[in-house]
Design a protein around this motif. Structure first.
Motif, PDB file in Angstrom:
ATOM      1  N   MET A  80     -24.524 -15.124   9.170  1.00  0.00           N
ATOM      2  CA  MET A  80     -25.850 -15.621   8.836  1.00  0.00           C
ATOM      3  C   MET A  80     -26.711 -14.509   8.238  1.00  0.00           C
ATOM      4  SD  MET A  80     -28.643 -17.453  11.326  1.00  0.00           S
ATOM      5  CE  MET A  80     -28.698 -16.015  12.403  1.00  0.00           C
ATOM      6  N   LEU A  81     -26.719 -13.356   8.888  1.00  0.00           N
ATOM      7  CA  LEU A  81     -27.535 -12.237   8.410  1.00  0.00           C
ATOM      8  C   LEU A  81     -27.044 -11.709   7.068  1.00  0.00           C
ATOM      9  CD1 LEU A  81     -28.017 -10.241  11.755  1.00  0.00           C
ATOM     10  CD2 LEU A  81     -29.707 -11.665  10.582  1.00  0.00           C
ATOM     11  N   SER A  82     -25.715 -11.504   6.966  1.00  0.00           N
ATOM     12  CA  SER A  82     -25.166 -10.879   5.763  1.00  0.00           C
ATOM     13  C   SER A  82     -25.281 -11.787   4.545  1.00  0.00           C
ATOM     14  CB  SER A  82     -23.711 -10.468   5.990  1.00  0.00           C
ATOM     15  OG  SER A  82     -22.932 -11.585   6.354  1.00  0.00           O
ATOM     16  N   ARG A  83     -24.948 -13.070   4.722  1.00  0.00           N
ATOM     17  CA  ARG A  83     -25.036 -13.992   3.593  1.00  0.00           C
ATOM     18  C   ARG A  83     -26.479 -14.212   3.155  1.00  0.00           C
ATOM     19  NH1 ARG A  83     -20.350 -17.156   2.574  1.00  0.00           N
ATOM     20  NH2 ARG A  83     -18.678 -16.824   4.103  1.00  0.00           N
ATOM     21  N   LYS A 110     -25.682 -19.881 -12.064  1.00  0.00           N
ATOM     22  CA  LYS A 110     -26.169 -20.443 -10.813  1.00  0.00           C
ATOM     23  C   LYS A 110     -25.546 -19.699  -9.653  1.00  0.00           C
ATOM     24  CE  LYS A 110     -26.760 -25.157 -12.612  1.00  0.00           C
ATOM     25  NZ  LYS A 110     -26.357 -26.578 -12.476  1.00  0.00           N
ATOM     26  N   LYS A 111     -26.189 -19.774  -8.493  1.00  0.00           N
ATOM     27  CA  LYS A 111     -25.671 -19.169  -7.275  1.00  0.00           C
ATOM     28  C   LYS A 111     -25.342 -20.291  -6.284  1.00  0.00           C
ATOM     29  CE  LYS A 111     -28.429 -14.957  -7.787  1.00  0.00           C
ATOM     30  NZ  LYS A 111     -29.416 -14.047  -7.131  1.00  0.00           N
ATOM     31  N   PRO A 112     -24.058 -20.560  -6.086  1.00  0.00           N
ATOM     32  CA  PRO A 112     -23.691 -21.737  -5.298  1.00  0.00           C
ATOM     33  C   PRO A 112     -23.537 -21.514  -3.816  1.00  0.00           C
ATOM     34  CG  PRO A 112     -21.752 -20.774  -6.236  1.00  0.00           C
ATOM     35  CD  PRO A 112     -22.913 -19.931  -6.705  1.00  0.00           C
ATOM     36  N   PHE A 113     -23.248 -20.292  -3.382  1.00  0.00           N
ATOM     37  CA  PHE A 113     -22.939 -20.081  -1.968  1.00  0.00           C
ATOM     38  C   PHE A 113     -24.173 -20.359  -1.124  1.00  0.00           C
ATOM     39  CE2 PHE A 113     -18.698 -18.553  -1.455  1.00  0.00           C
ATOM     40  CZ  PHE A 113     -18.335 -18.103  -2.717  1.00  0.00           C
ATOM     41  N   ALA A 114     -24.061 -21.389  -0.302  1.00  0.00           N
ATOM     42  CA  ALA A 114     -25.202 -21.824   0.511  1.00  0.00           C
ATOM     43  C   ALA A 114     -25.433 -20.882   1.677  1.00  0.00           C
ATOM     44  CB  ALA A 114     -24.962 -23.234   1.034  1.00  0.00           C
ATOM     45  N   LYS A 115     -26.703 -20.573   1.915  1.00  0.00           N
ATOM     46  CA  LYS A 115     -27.060 -19.815   3.104  1.00  0.00           C
ATOM     47  C   LYS A 115     -26.953 -20.732   4.319  1.00  0.00           C
ATOM     48  CE  LYS A 115     -30.255 -16.724   0.676  1.00  0.00           C
ATOM     49  NZ  LYS A 115     -29.990 -17.217  -0.676  1.00  0.00           N
ATOM     50  N   PHE A 116     -27.002 -20.123   5.490  1.00  0.00           N
ATOM     51  CA  PHE A 116     -26.932 -20.936   6.701  1.00  0.00           C
ATOM     52  C   PHE A 116     -28.133 -21.880   6.745  1.00  0.00           C
ATOM     53  CE2 PHE A 116     -23.885 -19.851  10.132  1.00  0.00           C
ATOM     54  CZ  PHE A 116     -23.026 -19.097   9.352  1.00  0.00           C
ATOM     55  N   THR A 117     -27.863 -23.142   6.986  1.00  0.00           N
ATOM     56  CA  THR A 117     -28.920 -24.141   7.046  1.00  0.00           C
ATOM     57  C   THR A 117     -29.234 -24.452   8.502  1.00  0.00           C
ATOM     58  OG1 THR A 117     -27.341 -25.972   7.047  1.00  0.00           O
ATOM     59  CG2 THR A 117     -28.097 -25.153   4.898  1.00  0.00           C
ATOM     60  N   PRO A 118     -30.428 -24.991   8.764  1.00  0.00           N
ATOM     61  CA  PRO A 118     -30.750 -25.391  10.139  1.00  0.00           C
ATOM     62  C   PRO A 118     -29.742 -26.356  10.720  1.00  0.00           C
ATOM     63  CG  PRO A 118     -32.727 -25.369   8.782  1.00  0.00           C
ATOM     64  CD  PRO A 118     -31.574 -25.137   7.848  1.00  0.00           C
ATOM     65  N   ASN A 119     -29.252 -27.300   9.904  1.00  0.00           N
ATOM     66  CA  ASN A 119     -28.271 -28.272  10.399  1.00  0.00           C
ATOM     67  C   ASN A 119     -26.990 -27.597  10.852  1.00  0.00           C
ATOM     68  OD1 ASN A 119     -29.930 -30.451   9.967  1.00  0.00           O
ATOM     69  ND2 ASN A 119     -29.081 -30.960   7.962  1.00  0.00           N
ATOM     70  N   ALA A 120     -26.531 -26.596  10.088  1.00  0.00           N
ATOM     71  CA  ALA A 120     -25.305 -25.885  10.455  1.00  0.00           C
ATOM     72  C   ALA A 120     -25.488 -25.143  11.771  1.00  0.00           C
ATOM     73  CB  ALA A 120     -24.918 -24.906   9.347  1.00  0.00           C
TER      74      ALA A 120
END
Length: 279
Positions: free
Chosen positions: A108-111, A157-167
């Motif tokens: 979470m922190l690194s991404r 575009k930047k596709p890699f999703a950050k950690f979401t609240p749902n995850a």
């Protein structure tokens, strides 16, 4: 009561059938091997190291710091609780839980703060090395000359999703499974793998220019493969202190899988058929 019993039996049979089909899909796809292939490919291609080495200080500091802190703060209390639920395997179960928590926090922190672009470069660089230039060119500029990584130009575009609240919420909801001896931890890892597998191909889906429906159809029809890939990748990322190294090798593995999907004569028509159905 008889009707209820029959309904329970029907549901159990349906779920057993789904698990059986997913397991068969996982074995046939051999997707669980790609994280291991990613390690070997990464180690044998030094130019792919560049995105990692550019972040090495931050990667090591984050991984070592978070993992050490979690074992100092969380391991003993969790082992004490698990002594009542897991008995003699409490120490092992608590260690696995702490490693999972550490891995999640580190990711979470690194991404979020410093690794997103490096992972995109690693994925795209691997695709270029596998001669998928046309695919990569849809998502970024490709330069002429130089080694593979030097050819990677500006991102569209930047596709890699950050950690979401749902995850994060889902992770916390699944966390208590670890208090069930052995079986609970195994189920927890499988559920995390089921989530992580499709996420590993977010960049691939973007490069394919698939809409949300096309992605969902593809993932559902390849659920076993994505789950098996995610489980292997998740277990590797649980290894303390080097878990972020495996984030990069898992990204390489995901790109190798994407390249094979593109080049496999039998799979490519299937992908086109899935895409048409979802349109």
């Amino acid at each position: 009561m008889a009707d209820v019993a029959h309904k329970v039996q029907d549901v159990a049979k349906e779920e057993a059938s789904k698990v059986s089909a997913m397991t068969k899909d996982a074995v046939q796809s051999q997707a669980y091997l790609y994280p291991i292939k990613g390690v070997l490919y990464f180690l044998s291609h030094r130019d792919l190291w560049r995105p990692l080495t550019s972040k090495l200080a931050a990667v090591l500091t984050t991984s070592i710091g978070v993992t050490t802190l979690m074992f100092l703060v969380a391991y003993v209390p969790q082992m004490a609780i698990m002594a009542f639920t897991s008995g003699p395997v409490a120490a092992v179960s608590a260690a696995l839980l702490t490693l999972s928590e550490s891995s999640t926090i580190v990711n979470m922190l690194s991404r979020t703060f410093f690794m997103e672009d490096a992972l995109v470069d690693t994925f795209d660089g691997t695709l270029l090395k596998k001669d998928c230039t046309n695919l990569v060119s849809g998502g970024r500029q490709i330069q002429s000359g130089g080694d593979t990584m030097a050819r990677l130009g500006k991102l569209a575009k930047k596709p890699f999703a950050k950690f979401t609240p749902n995850a994060i919420i889902r992770y916390l909801l699944y966390l208590p499974l670890n208090f069930i001896p052995v079986v609970g931890t195994a189920i927890f890892i499988i559920l995390q793998g089921k989530r992580a597998g499709p996420t590993s191909h977010q960049r691939y889906f973007q490069l394919k220019e698939w809409n949300q429906r096309q992605r969902e159809v593809h993932i559902e029809q390849n659920r076993g493969g994505y789950t098996s890939f995610g489980v292997t990748a998740f277990v590797l990322e649980m290894i303390p202190f080097v878990n972020l190294l495996f984030v990069f090798t898992n990204t390489v593995g995901a790109a190798l899988w994407a390249a094979d999907l593109e080049k496999n004569a039998g799979t490519a028509p299937k992908l086109r058929e899935q895409a048409k159905k979802a349109e």
